[in-house]
Design a protein around this motif. Sequence first.
Motif, mmCIF file in Angstrom:
data_model
loop_
_atom_site.group_PDB
_atom_site.id
_atom_site.type_symbol
_atom_site.label_atom_id
_atom_site.label_comp_id
_atom_site.label_asym_id
_atom_site.label_seq_id
_atom_site.Cartn_x
_atom_site.Cartn_y
_atom_site.Cartn_z
ATOM 1 N N ILE A 1 0.800 -1.329 0.065
ATOM 2 C CA ILE A 1 0.092 0.023 -0.164
ATOM 3 C C ILE A 1 0.619 1.298 -0.032
ATOM 4 C CG2 ILE A 1 -0.222 0.040 2.407
ATOM 5 C CD1 ILE A 1 -3.062 0.850 -0.181
ATOM 6 N N TYR A 2 2.015 1.315 0.586
ATOM 7 C CA TYR A 2 2.955 2.624 0.682
ATOM 8 C C TYR A 2 3.775 2.482 -0.337
ATOM 9 C CZ TYR A 2 0.336 3.396 4.770
ATOM 10 O OH TYR A 2 -0.484 3.711 5.991
ATOM 11 N N ASP A 3 3.811 1.634 -1.201
ATOM 12 C CA ASP A 3 4.736 1.398 -2.526
ATOM 13 C C ASP A 3 4.510 2.688 -3.376
ATOM 14 O OD1 ASP A 3 5.957 -0.813 -0.895
ATOM 15 O OD2 ASP A 3 5.367 -2.171 -2.922
ATOM 16 N N GLU A 4 5.457 2.878 -4.019
ATOM 17 C CA GLU A 4 5.634 4.015 -5.257
ATOM 18 C C GLU A 4 4.554 3.196 -6.218
ATOM 19 O OE1 GLU A 4 8.181 6.593 -8.390
ATOM 20 O OE2 GLU A 4 9.235 5.421 -6.787
ATOM 21 N N ILE A 5 3.620 4.186 -6.992
ATOM 22 C CA ILE A 5 2.821 3.903 -7.981
ATOM 23 C C ILE A 5 3.397 4.327 -9.323
ATOM 24 C CG2 ILE A 5 1.314 5.913 -7.620
ATOM 25 C CD1 ILE A 5 -1.117 3.889 -8.734
ATOM 26 N N THR A 6 3.602 3.766 -10.279
ATOM 27 C CA THR A 6 4.161 4.325 -11.544
ATOM 28 C C THR A 6 3.294 5.198 -12.174
ATOM 29 O OG1 THR A 6 3.311 2.331 -13.208
ATOM 30 C CG2 THR A 6 5.368 1.849 -11.792
ATOM 31 N N ILE A 7 3.825 6.005 -13.211
ATOM 32 C CA ILE A 7 2.868 6.938 -13.788
ATOM 33 C C ILE A 7 1.766 6.277 -14.729
ATOM 34 C CG2 ILE A 7 3.059 8.780 -15.699
ATOM 35 C CD1 ILE A 7 5.706 9.574 -14.656
ATOM 36 N N GLU A 8 2.450 5.268 -15.246
ATOM 37 C CA GLU A 8 1.593 4.376 -16.161
ATOM 38 C C GLU A 8 0.445 3.746 -15.480
ATOM 39 O OE1 GLU A 8 4.644 4.082 -15.914
ATOM 40 O OE2 GLU A 8 5.575 4.952 -18.000
ATOM 41 N N ALA A 9 0.670 3.218 -14.284
ATOM 42 C CA ALA A 9 -0.370 2.536 -13.584
ATOM 43 C C ALA A 9 -1.171 3.685 -12.940
ATOM 44 C CB ALA A 9 0.261 1.855 -12.322
ATOM 45 N N PHE A 10 -0.907 4.647 -12.556
ATOM 46 C CA PHE A 10 -1.647 5.938 -12.108
ATOM 47 C C PHE A 10 -2.536 6.499 -13.095
ATOM 48 C CE2 PHE A 10 -2.961 10.368 -11.061
ATOM 49 C CZ PHE A 10 -3.453 10.001 -9.833
ATOM 50 N N GLN A 11 -2.113 6.714 -14.183
ATOM 51 C CA GLN A 11 -2.751 7.233 -15.239
ATOM 52 C C GLN A 11 -4.084 6.307 -15.729
ATOM 53 O OE1 GLN A 11 0.007 7.933 -18.357
ATOM 54 N NE2 GLN A 11 0.232 10.214 -17.601
ATOM 55 N N THR A 12 -3.557 4.911 -15.759
ATOM 56 C CA THR A 12 -4.866 3.946 -16.218
ATOM 57 C C THR A 12 -5.864 4.090 -14.638
ATOM 58 O OG1 THR A 12 -3.263 2.617 -17.508
ATOM 59 C CG2 THR A 12 -5.193 1.444 -16.485
ATOM 60 N N PHE A 13 -5.315 3.795 -13.770
ATOM 61 C CA PHE A 13 -6.236 3.849 -12.600
ATOM 62 C C PHE A 13 -7.242 5.010 -12.499
ATOM 63 C CE2 PHE A 13 -6.542 5.025 -7.959
ATOM 64 C CZ PHE A 13 -7.627 4.085 -7.558
ATOM 65 N N TRP A 14 -6.574 6.164 -12.902
ATOM 66 C CA TRP A 14 -7.396 7.362 -12.649
ATOM 67 C C TRP A 14 -8.399 7.539 -13.787
ATOM 68 C CZ3 TRP A 14 -8.140 9.688 -8.218
ATOM 69 C CH2 TRP A 14 -8.847 10.753 -8.333
ATOM 70 N N ALA A 15 -8.073 7.127 -14.974
ATOM 71 C CA ALA A 15 -8.942 7.091 -16.093
ATOM 72 C C ALA A 15 -10.194 6.157 -15.917
ATOM 73 C CB ALA A 15 -8.294 6.254 -17.476
ATOM 74 N N TYR A 16 -9.765 4.956 -14.933
ATOM 75 C CA TYR A 16 -10.933 4.190 -14.850
ATOM 76 C C TYR A 16 -11.946 4.685 -13.748
ATOM 77 C CZ TYR A 16 -8.537 -0.038 -16.824
ATOM 78 O OH TYR A 16 -8.066 -0.816 -17.645
ATOM 79 N N ILE A 17 -11.240 5.354 -12.703
ATOM 80 C CA ILE A 17 -11.991 6.067 -11.677
ATOM 81 C C ILE A 17 -12.851 7.167 -12.418
ATOM 82 C CG2 ILE A 17 -11.684 7.589 -9.986
ATOM 83 C CD1 ILE A 17 -11.198 4.870 -8.907
ATOM 84 N N GLU A 18 -12.664 8.022 -13.197
ATOM 85 C CA GLU A 18 -13.323 8.881 -13.843
ATOM 86 C C GLU A 18 -14.350 8.214 -14.686
ATOM 87 O OE1 GLU A 18 -10.398 12.920 -14.365
ATOM 88 O OE2 GLU A 18 -10.244 11.258 -15.950
ATOM 89 N N GLU A 19 -14.084 7.172 -15.354
ATOM 90 C CA GLU A 19 -15.147 6.569 -16.128
ATOM 91 C C GLU A 19 -16.351 6.104 -15.118
ATOM 92 O OE1 GLU A 19 -15.613 3.302 -19.616
ATOM 93 O OE2 GLU A 19 -13.803 3.565 -18.654
ATOM 94 N N HIS A 20 -15.959 5.406 -14.156
ATOM 95 C CA HIS A 20 -17.019 4.837 -13.022
ATOM 96 C C HIS A 20 -17.756 6.049 -12.434
ATOM 97 C CE1 HIS A 20 -18.796 2.320 -10.108
ATOM 98 N NE2 HIS A 20 -18.444 2.906 -9.127
ATOM 99 N N ALA A 21 -16.952 7.331 -12.268
ATOM 100 C CA ALA A 21 -17.894 8.303 -11.664
ATOM 101 C C ALA A 21 -18.735 8.597 -12.525
ATOM 102 C CB ALA A 21 -16.748 9.702 -11.316
ATOM 103 N N THR A 22 -18.730 8.575 -13.878
ATOM 104 C CA THR A 22 -19.863 8.822 -14.731
ATOM 105 C C THR A 22 -21.084 8.014 -14.354
ATOM 106 O OG1 THR A 22 -19.227 7.441 -16.593
ATOM 107 C CG2 THR A 22 -18.484 9.621 -16.392
ATOM 108 N N GLY A 23 -20.770 6.735 -13.962
ATOM 109 C CA GLY A 23 -21.876 5.697 -13.575
ATOM 110 C C GLY A 23 -21.792 4.475 -14.337
#
Length: 288
Positions: free
Chosen positions: A48-70
Amino acid sequence: MIRMCKTNFEALKRASSFLEENNREKEVARYLLQHVLQKNYSELMIAIYDEITIEAFQTFWAYIEEHATGRPFQYIIGQESFYGRDFLVNEHVLIPRPETEELIVEVQKRAASLFELNNPIKIADIGTGSGAIAITIKEEIPHATVTATDISTEALSVAKKNAERLEVMIDFKQGDLLAPIADQKWDIILSNPPYIGSHEAASLSDTVIEYEPHLALFADEDGLQLYRKMAEKLPSVMNAPSFIGFEIGYEQGPAVQKMLQNAFPEALVEIVQDINQKNRFVFCTIKD
């Protein structure tokens, strides 16, 4: 552009808050992070406290924004877990629900009490969707021969892919309800058909009404039409002994019970509750 997070913990915390602000369940953030990092819950907690890569974060956040739409997160990642196995899902099939896992438990219990151990039995799953019920039943009752039907070619395509991925032999047939299997006799017939009445649409969440297939959700006659149609045809296709298992809406128990009792006057027809004490299944047991 969202500011980059340095660690898994920071990414998860920010995503959870973002989903809450958009009236979504914050727990979805963890499921999506686990998927992106390809870690189970325990592995994520260790890292949980490990570093997250740029690629992983960008993919993760894209998923989060998509889910926020419903859009359901299961459609975003293309899969859902059911009875300990991962099933492919898309907008052509319903997302398997945890309550349906209880149907599997009931079927195993009833099959063990009604049929002799390891004797061949024939099982049909009507309206299979993703194939979750049919495939799981075959995995849990290996000596059974399992057939799965659906009216939707797109749904059957998903179900076939799931069977191939899980290396399970299922006989898939396209057609309406019992029509594809009406020329045979069956020991067990199962169905989790569309059972939501159109008048209930307003009470459904936007993630369901806007994204899940209406063909698999709604039925006429206050959601009872497909149970009625099946009850009328079932006497001609059931062996003795045998049983039928339907998943139902929690208010539909008495009506579906009456349909099956009328179809099989001598059978034992039971309403079974789920873990939340809601009417969830109707079972009809036909004795010799």
